[in-house]
Design an enzyme around this catalytic site. Structure first.
Site, short mmCIF file in Angstrom:
data_model
loop_
_atom_site.label_atom_id
_atom_site.label_comp_id
_atom_site.label_asym_id
_atom_site.label_seq_id
_atom_site.Cartn_x
_atom_site.Cartn_y
_atom_site.Cartn_z
N CYS A 1 0.85 -1.18 0.00
CA CYS A 1 0.00 0.00 0.00
C CYS A 1 0.89 1.23 0.00
O CYS A 1 2.09 1.14 0.17
CB CYS A 1 -0.90 0.02 1.24
SG CYS A 1 -1.88 -1.49 1.43
N ARG B 1 1.27 1.71 -6.13
CA ARG B 1 1.47 0.81 -4.99
C ARG B 1 0.16 0.15 -4.54
O ARG B 1 0.19 -0.76 -3.71
CB ARG B 1 2.06 1.59 -3.80
CG ARG B 1 3.44 2.15 -4.06
CD ARG B 1 3.99 2.79 -2.78
NE ARG B 1 4.10 1.83 -1.71
CZ ARG B 1 5.14 1.04 -1.50
NH1 ARG B 1 6.20 1.11 -2.30
NH2 ARG B 1 5.16 0.20 -0.48
N TRP C 1 -3.88 -1.76 -1.34
CA TRP C 1 -3.91 -3.04 -2.05
C TRP C 1 -4.26 -4.08 -0.99
O TRP C 1 -3.46 -4.38 -0.12
CB TRP C 1 -2.57 -3.33 -2.69
CG TRP C 1 -2.53 -4.59 -3.51
CD1 TRP C 1 -2.21 -5.84 -3.07
CD2 TRP C 1 -2.84 -4.72 -4.90
NE1 TRP C 1 -2.29 -6.74 -4.10
CE2 TRP C 1 -2.66 -6.08 -5.24
CE3 TRP C 1 -3.24 -3.82 -5.89
CZ2 TRP C 1 -2.88 -6.56 -6.52
CZ3 TRP C 1 -3.46 -4.31 -7.17
CH2 TRP C 1 -3.28 -5.66 -7.48
N ASN D 1 0.99 0.49 5.99
CA ASN D 1 1.44 -0.37 4.91
C ASN D 1 2.19 -1.53 5.53
O ASN D 1 3.18 -1.33 6.23
CB ASN D 1 2.36 0.39 3.95
CG ASN D 1 3.05 -0.52 2.95
OD1 ASN D 1 2.51 -1.55 2.56
ND2 ASN D 1 4.25 -0.15 2.53
N GLY D 2 1.71 -2.75 5.29
CA GLY D 2 2.37 -3.91 5.87
C GLY D 2 1.36 -4.96 6.29
O GLY D 2 0.20 -4.92 5.91
N GLU E 1 9.97 -21.59 -16.67
CA GLU E 1 9.75 -20.19 -16.33
C GLU E 1 10.88 -19.31 -16.83
O GLU E 1 10.64 -18.19 -17.32
CB GLU E 1 9.58 -20.04 -14.81
CG GLU E 1 9.40 -18.62 -14.31
CD GLU E 1 8.16 -17.92 -14.85
OE1 GLU E 1 8.06 -16.68 -14.68
OE2 GLU E 1 7.29 -18.59 -15.46
N LYS F 1 10.35 -16.15 -19.54
CA LYS F 1 10.79 -14.77 -19.31
C LYS F 1 11.65 -14.27 -20.47
O LYS F 1 11.50 -13.14 -20.92
CB LYS F 1 11.59 -14.68 -18.00
CG LYS F 1 10.76 -14.79 -16.76
CD LYS F 1 9.84 -13.59 -16.61
CE LYS F 1 8.59 -13.93 -15.83
NZ LYS F 1 7.58 -14.68 -16.54
N GLU G 1 9.40 -13.61 -23.44
CA GLU G 1 8.45 -12.51 -23.22
C GLU G 1 9.07 -11.14 -23.46
O GLU G 1 8.46 -10.28 -24.10
CB GLU G 1 7.93 -12.55 -21.78
CG GLU G 1 6.81 -13.52 -21.52
CD GLU G 1 6.34 -13.44 -20.09
OE1 GLU G 1 5.12 -13.37 -19.88
OE2 GLU G 1 7.18 -13.43 -19.17
N HIS H 1 15.24 -36.79 -27.26
CA HIS H 1 14.15 -37.25 -28.11
C HIS H 1 13.69 -36.15 -29.06
O HIS H 1 12.51 -35.85 -29.16
CB HIS H 1 12.99 -37.75 -27.24
CG HIS H 1 13.36 -38.88 -26.34
ND1 HIS H 1 13.43 -40.19 -26.77
CD2 HIS H 1 13.75 -38.90 -25.04
CE1 HIS H 1 13.81 -40.97 -25.78
NE2 HIS H 1 14.02 -40.20 -24.71
N LYS I 1 -0.89 -7.40 -18.92
CA LYS I 1 -0.65 -7.89 -17.57
C LYS I 1 -1.68 -8.95 -17.17
O LYS I 1 -1.35 -9.97 -16.59
CB LYS I 1 -0.70 -6.73 -16.58
CG LYS I 1 -0.31 -7.12 -15.16
CD LYS I 1 1.13 -7.58 -15.09
CE LYS I 1 1.49 -8.17 -13.74
NZ LYS I 1 2.81 -8.79 -13.75
#
Length: 607
Positions: free
Chosen positions: A2, A28, A75, A101-102, A479, A483, A486, A502, A602
């Site tokens: 936040c 944020r 958030w 925030n936390g 992954e 990346k 992307e 193979h 996104k």
């Protein structure tokens, strides 16, 4: 994650300053917003769910009176986005306001104690316990500063808070533990904020607040004290030369790099999940006759890794499935005995929701793991967990992936404990190691970043890459491949290393780059055999390996070292980080914008 802000002005109205500052902090968090000011002995509050301008159109955030105030852009992690859950939060008498925030780990215990003492809670947030603790201390005759100090000594978790009270209407009291906090200083005002961009248009003189410090803002300026012993700390402001855009990224050139560096704190936050929801989800997994792990893209790779975790630790067979293939592949087989664990950063991924909707209509149990409370996935899940990694601005998911892995690892460990399949000694060992993962990731970033930069320069012109791993490292390889494709637009192939013979090996010729994920697990010997097969055909080997592994070091053309002692099932978390960095620096070397890869969004909300 936040954003908090506060200001004390010599002249003018605080509300407009707070409103503009919250705009600059909206990256944020943006599911709700609120402001509180003090004027003529009263606290005035406006807050609601929604983005800042949506709330402003309804409530006009600019017309709150007073020269002192605090604000918050949220958030959600505890309590869905709503007007009552939005910050600031007030005490029972509406005389104290707090923004935070936390994550407060022990809020449930504190809330129970405070309710016994007669405090009435309005919201479902963890933050509200802070304001009631301060209220309790003020009733004992303490000053505002001492009341805040005594309150934070009872808190467990992470926090940056700002507090105002009508009892002492000329002060803002701030405290920091882990969550960021900075002070801005000008000739006619003082400010506190989560990030420098909040006040950068107003002043470029900033004071960074360290962990375990309290700051008292007043018309006289600022005073810093150490929470532990109350001793005063002298710290002069620094001159910030950043542009507003650079400040929003905390000096990093791109959000993606900033978010890679945020992973240690995000991982610490995932270790503060509410026990109740972890236990509830574990109970549903334990009862399930069959479990499908359903997701897309990066979240699918987290599910793939989790399938190894659940199998190895809890002896639970799971089916990781790409969401867009779920209905065709398993749709007719799903029934009342099926459990779907859907994983989606946004909670709005169209293919994932389509799979979940199909399963719901066949009476399956739906569980959700997401980063957005209030999303569709949270509303349709029997139980959901918020991974608590905060907004991710860069399109390529980084902290999302590692946070998901941390949550899934916790579920696998908890299920193993419930089923008694692994000894208590091993469980305790793995739990201790999981607690250390944030520090390990931090060290990987600190020690390997420059080496990865050099690798990006060396390999920038390569036309295709292989990523190979065995066991759980297959997910890491996939992954890493994703990346690089992307954001650097380099065609890349990921395979279980045993499958490379193979077909894929036919592509290998001298100079062909092959990235091997090589933790010292039970697959290590066979991975070495795969490395030698590739070397025999002239491949250039880039190994991600445990530090001090001399055998692999001798075989590799280049290597990246990971801290020793990471258990097999947890290796994807630290081992993926250098691959994120490699993709980032390759994109930069090739002139691509890592934050805005072409053709990607996104959140994919179309099927």
């Amino acid at each position: 994650m936040c954003g908090i802000f506060g200001c004390i002005l010599k002249d003018g109205e605080a509300a407009k300053i707070i409103h503009a500052a919250l705009h600059r902090l909206e990256y944020r968090g943006y599911d709700s917003v609120g402001e509180a000011t003090i004027h003529e002995g009263k606290i005035f509050v406006k807050k609601d769910q929604g983005k800042i301008e949506e709330v402003h159109k309804i409530w006009n955030l600019d017309d709150l009176p007073g020269k002192i105030g605090i604000g918050h852009t949220r958030w959600a992690t505890h309590g869905a986005p709503s007007q009552v859950n939005a910050h600031p939060h007030l005490d029972c008498k509406n005389e104290i306001a707090v923004v935070h925030n936390g994550i407060i780990e022990n809020y449930a215990e504190l809330k129970a104690e405070l309710e016994v003492k007669g405090h009435v809670f309005r919201s479902k947030t963890d933050t509200e316990v802070i304001v009631h603790l301060i209220e309790e201390n003020l009733q004992k005759g303490l000053s505002l500063v001492d009341a805040v100090h005594e309150a934070v000594l009872q808190l467990e978790g992470s926090y940056a808070i700002a507090v105002i009270s009508v009892k002492e209407p000329d002060k803002i009291v701030c405290v920091r533990k882990e969550s960021p906090l900075v002070i801005g200083v000008s000739e006619d005002a003082v400010y506190c904020a989560s990030d420098i961009p909040a006040f950068l248009p107003l002043t470029n003189r900033a004071v960074v607040v360290n962990d375990g410090e309290m700051v008292i803002l007043s018309h006289a300026g600022y005073e810093i004290r150490r929470v532990l012993d109350g001793s005063q700390i002298i710290r002069e402001p620094e001159i910030i030369e950043w542009t507003a855009e650079m400040a929003e990224k905390q000096g990093y050139p791109h959000f993606m790099l900033k978010e890679i560096h945020e992973q240690p704190i995000c991982l610490r936050n995932t270790l503060r999940l509410q026990e109740h929801y972890l236990e509830l989800m574990t109970t549903f997994l334990d009862r399930a006759a069959e479990v499908y792990l359903v997701a897309c893209g990066t979240s699918y790779h987290a599910c793939l890794a989790a399938s190894y975790m659940f199998s190895k630790l809890a002896f639970l067979a799971t089916h990781p499935v790409i969401a867009s293939e779920f209905i065709e592949r398993y749709g007719k087989a799903v029934n009342i005995d099926s459990t779907i664990l859907a994983v989606s950063q946004s909670g709005e991924t169209a293919d994932t929701l389509a799979a979940v909707d199909w399963a719901r209509h066949r009476a399956a149990t739906i569980l959700g793991l997401t980063n957005v409370i209030g999303s569709t996935l949270t509303r349709i899940s029997r139980v959901y967990i918020c991974q608590q990694s905060g907004p991710e601005i860069g399109v390529a998911a980084t902290k999302t992936f590692t946070s998901q892995l941390s949550v899934l690892a916790q579920l696998a460990l908890r299920l193993a404990k419930k089923r008694g399949k692994v000894s208590h000694v091993e469980i305790e060992y793995l739990e201790e190691k999981l607690e250390k993962i944030p520090d390990i990731v931090e060290k990987v970033i600190e020690t390997q970043k420059e080496k990865v930069k050099m690798l990006a320069k060396k390999y920038r012109d390569k036309q295709v890459f292989f990523f190979l791993g065995r066991g759980i490292s297959t997910a890491t390889a996939m992954e890493g491949r994703l990346k690089l494709m992307e954001i650097a637009y380099i065609p890349s192939i990921a395979y279980p290393a045993g499958e490379s013979k193979h077909g894929p090996i036919s592509l290998v010729q001298p100079g062909f780059p092959v990235v091997f994920i090589c933790p010292p697990d039970e697959t290590r010997k066979t991975v070495i055999g795969n490395i030698m097969e590739m070397k025999a055909r002239g491949a250039e080997i880039i190994a991600v390996m445990e530090e001090g592994d001399e055998e692999i070091k001798q075989l590799a053309d280049d290597y990246i070292e990971i801290v020793k002692g990471v258990p097999d099932v947890l290796t994807p978390i630290p081992y993926v980080v250098p691959l994120q960095l490699l993709a980032y620096y390759m994109a930069v070397e090739r002139g691509c914008d890592p934050d805005k890869p072409r053709n990607l969004a996104k959140s994919v909300t179309v099927k």
